[in-house]
Design a protein around this motif. Structure first.
Motif, PDB file in Angstrom:
ATOM      1  N   THR A 274     -16.744  23.996-139.386  1.00 28.84           N
ATOM      2  CA  THR A 274     -16.661  25.274-138.520  1.00 28.84           C
ATOM      3  C   THR A 274     -17.901  24.969-137.571  1.00 28.84           C
ATOM      4  O   THR A 274     -18.544  24.417-137.651  1.00 28.84           O
ATOM      5  CB  THR A 274     -16.749  26.566-139.318  1.00 28.84           C
ATOM      6  N   ASP A 275     -17.618  25.792-136.581  1.00 27.15           N
ATOM      7  CA  ASP A 275     -18.670  25.999-135.473  1.00 27.15           C
ATOM      8  C   ASP A 275     -19.349  27.185-135.889  1.00 27.15           C
ATOM      9  O   ASP A 275     -20.284  27.733-135.102  1.00 27.15           O
ATOM     10  CB  ASP A 275     -18.059  26.032-134.329  1.00 27.15           C
ATOM     11  N   GLY A 276     -19.435  27.741-137.038  1.00 23.37           N
ATOM     12  CA  GLY A 276     -20.151  28.724-137.579  1.00 23.37           C
ATOM     13  C   GLY A 276     -19.264  29.939-137.424  1.00 23.37           C
ATOM     14  O   GLY A 276     -19.320  31.170-138.071  1.00 23.37           O
ATOM     15  N   LYS A 277     -18.136  29.811-136.595  1.00 21.60           N
ATOM     16  CA  LYS A 277     -17.181  31.063-136.772  1.00 21.60           C
ATOM     17  C   LYS A 277     -15.755  30.734-136.959  1.00 21.60           C
ATOM     18  O   LYS A 277     -15.066  31.612-137.389  1.00 21.60           O
ATOM     19  CB  LYS A 277     -17.344  31.804-135.169  1.00 21.60           C
ATOM     20  N   PHE A 278     -15.449  29.741-136.433  1.00 22.74           N
ATOM     21  CA  PHE A 278     -14.118  29.202-136.444  1.00 22.74           C
ATOM     22  C   PHE A 278     -13.734  27.690-137.289  1.00 22.74           C
ATOM     23  O   PHE A 278     -14.794  26.941-136.880  1.00 22.74           O
ATOM     24  CB  PHE A 278     -13.392  29.089-135.143  1.00 22.74           C
ATOM     25  N   ASN A 279     -12.684  27.499-137.840  1.00 20.27           N
ATOM     26  CA  ASN A 279     -12.370  26.156-138.109  1.00 20.27           C
ATOM     27  C   ASN A 279     -12.430  25.247-137.003  1.00 20.27           C
ATOM     28  O   ASN A 279     -11.843  25.561-136.005  1.00 20.27           O
ATOM     29  CB  ASN A 279     -11.098  26.239-138.845  1.00 20.27           C
ATOM     30  N   LEU A 280     -13.255  24.284-137.102  1.00 17.06           N
ATOM     31  CA  LEU A 280     -13.500  23.278-135.911  1.00 17.06           C
ATOM     32  C   LEU A 280     -11.942  22.730-135.543  1.00 17.06           C
ATOM     33  O   LEU A 280     -11.774  22.501-134.553  1.00 17.06           O
ATOM     34  CB  LEU A 280     -14.380  22.255-136.293  1.00 17.06           C
ATOM     35  N   LEU A 281     -11.234  22.449-136.537  1.00 20.38           N
ATOM     36  CA  LEU A 281      -9.749  21.862-136.381  1.00 20.38           C
ATOM     37  C   LEU A 281      -9.042  22.924-135.300  1.00 20.38           C
ATOM     38  O   LEU A 281      -7.857  22.222-134.980  1.00 20.38           O
ATOM     39  CB  LEU A 281      -9.190  21.423-137.609  1.00 20.38           C
TER      40      LEU A 281
END
Ligand code: F6P
Length: 327
Positions: free
Chosen positions: A292-299
């Motif tokens: 993640t970027d800390g909030k959302f799934n990076l994908l």
């Protein structure tokens, strides 16, 4: 003698079983060749006089090393001739690179970090090459940045080559993660791991501890949790490829959060979305982890610009999920 399959044998079998994978098989074989050339160059870097700075600053504001230039030119020129790519993006190129006439019928675009962690070469520590392949979007011009701003999940092939005690090629095209190790004597990559998956224990955290004081409070809390509650040990090479590789094999988490070094209240990430975070996130998910970027799934993130930077939290699914919850 019982030898594991070579990459060539593996790819031929893949082609026989899935003829529709023809292009990706060819691409994988070309990337392996690039890996062999870079491996041989990084091994000889000291004696070949190719250590040191190229007297150039890249678009990221970072000093370019001679080996960065070598690897970038190799990726660009070698892959151009294959005709498989319409365009390429690279950490070392300000703009999208048009593959010209060679790529006029190509169906793919590729994003590269040609030599990740290049500062490590001078001190004989690991470095790597990261790659991310997407389908060409026919609705946009091939040099349009949007070709590279596709959600990470849309990658059709992603991976890295780690140049360390051994050179290993790790990749996925959607059916698990494979690791091939280069037998330097024979000049072949041999299958050493398949269906790689994260160990369930989370005993290691990988993070630049020197940056702790510049973190946002919730990230500090997370690091404290890893140290105090999970009793994790710290391991950090400062080359993403090496740190992610260890995380995949030994388990744990790799973290590169945004930092506020100037203490102005503005938190800045370092790692690049399109040729560092997305391909690693793809491998991580294929191996049963989470990125993640800390909030959302990076994908799920497509991104807004070619060289965009993002915070990265990846590895053990449960632990990265916990970080999402406290964020
Ligand atoms: O993006 C380049 C890079 O060298 C990565 O490979 C690595 O994870 C990171 O930077 C290390 O950064 P720092 O030394 O700031 O922790």
């Amino acid at each position: 003698m019982n030898l594991p399959p070579t990459l060539s044998q593996f790819l031929i079998k893949e082609l026989t079983d899935h003829p529709e994978k023809h292009d990706l098989v060819a691409i994988m074989s070309d990337l392996a060749t690039i890996g062999k050339i870079i491996s041989s160059h990084t091994n000889r870097a000291g004696v070949a006089g190719i250590i040191g700075n190229a007297e150039k600053i890249n678009i990221q504001g970072e000093e370019v090393k001679k080996l960065d230039v070598f690897c970038n030119d190799l990726c660009k020129n070698y892959l151009r001739q294959t005709g498989n790519f319409a365009a390429m993006a690279s950490e070392e190129e300000d703009e999208v690179v048009d593959m010209g006439e060679f790529g006029k019928n190509a169906k793919y675009v590729i994003a590269f970090d040609p030599l990740d962690g290049s500062h490590n070469v001078e001190v004989n520590l690991p470095v790597g090459t990261i790659f991310s392949v997407n389908k060409l979007l026919p609705q946009f011009d091939r040099t349009n940045e949007k070709q590279f701003l596709q959600p990470g999940r849309d990658q059709v092939l992603a991976g890295y080559i780690l140049y360390s005690a051994s050179t290993v090629l790790v990749f996925s095209w959607g059916d698990g993660v494979y690791e091939f190790t280069l037998d330097q004597g024979v000049g072949e990559f041999l299958l050493t791991r398949e269906k790689m998956s994260f160990p369930s224990e989370c005993e290691i955290y990988s993070f630049n501890e020197g940056a702790y004081k510049y973190l946002a409070n919730q990230d500090k809390k997370f690091i404290d949790y890893l140290k105090e509650e999970k009793k994790c040990s710290l391991r950090y090479v400062a080359a993403m490829v090496a740190d992610v590789h260890r995380t995949l094999i030994k388990g744990g988490v790799f973290l590169h959060p945004a930092v506020d070094k100037k203490e102005t209240g503005e938190f800045k990430p370092k790692l690049r979305l399109n040729y560092e975070a997305k391909p690693m996130a793809y491998l991580v998910e294929q191996a049963g982890g989470l990125a993640t970027d800390g909030k959302f799934n990076l994908l799920e993130i497509a991104g807004e610009s070619l060289h965009q930077r993002v915070p990265v939290f990846l590895g053990n699914k449960e632990v990265i999920d916990y970080h999402l919850k406290i964020n």
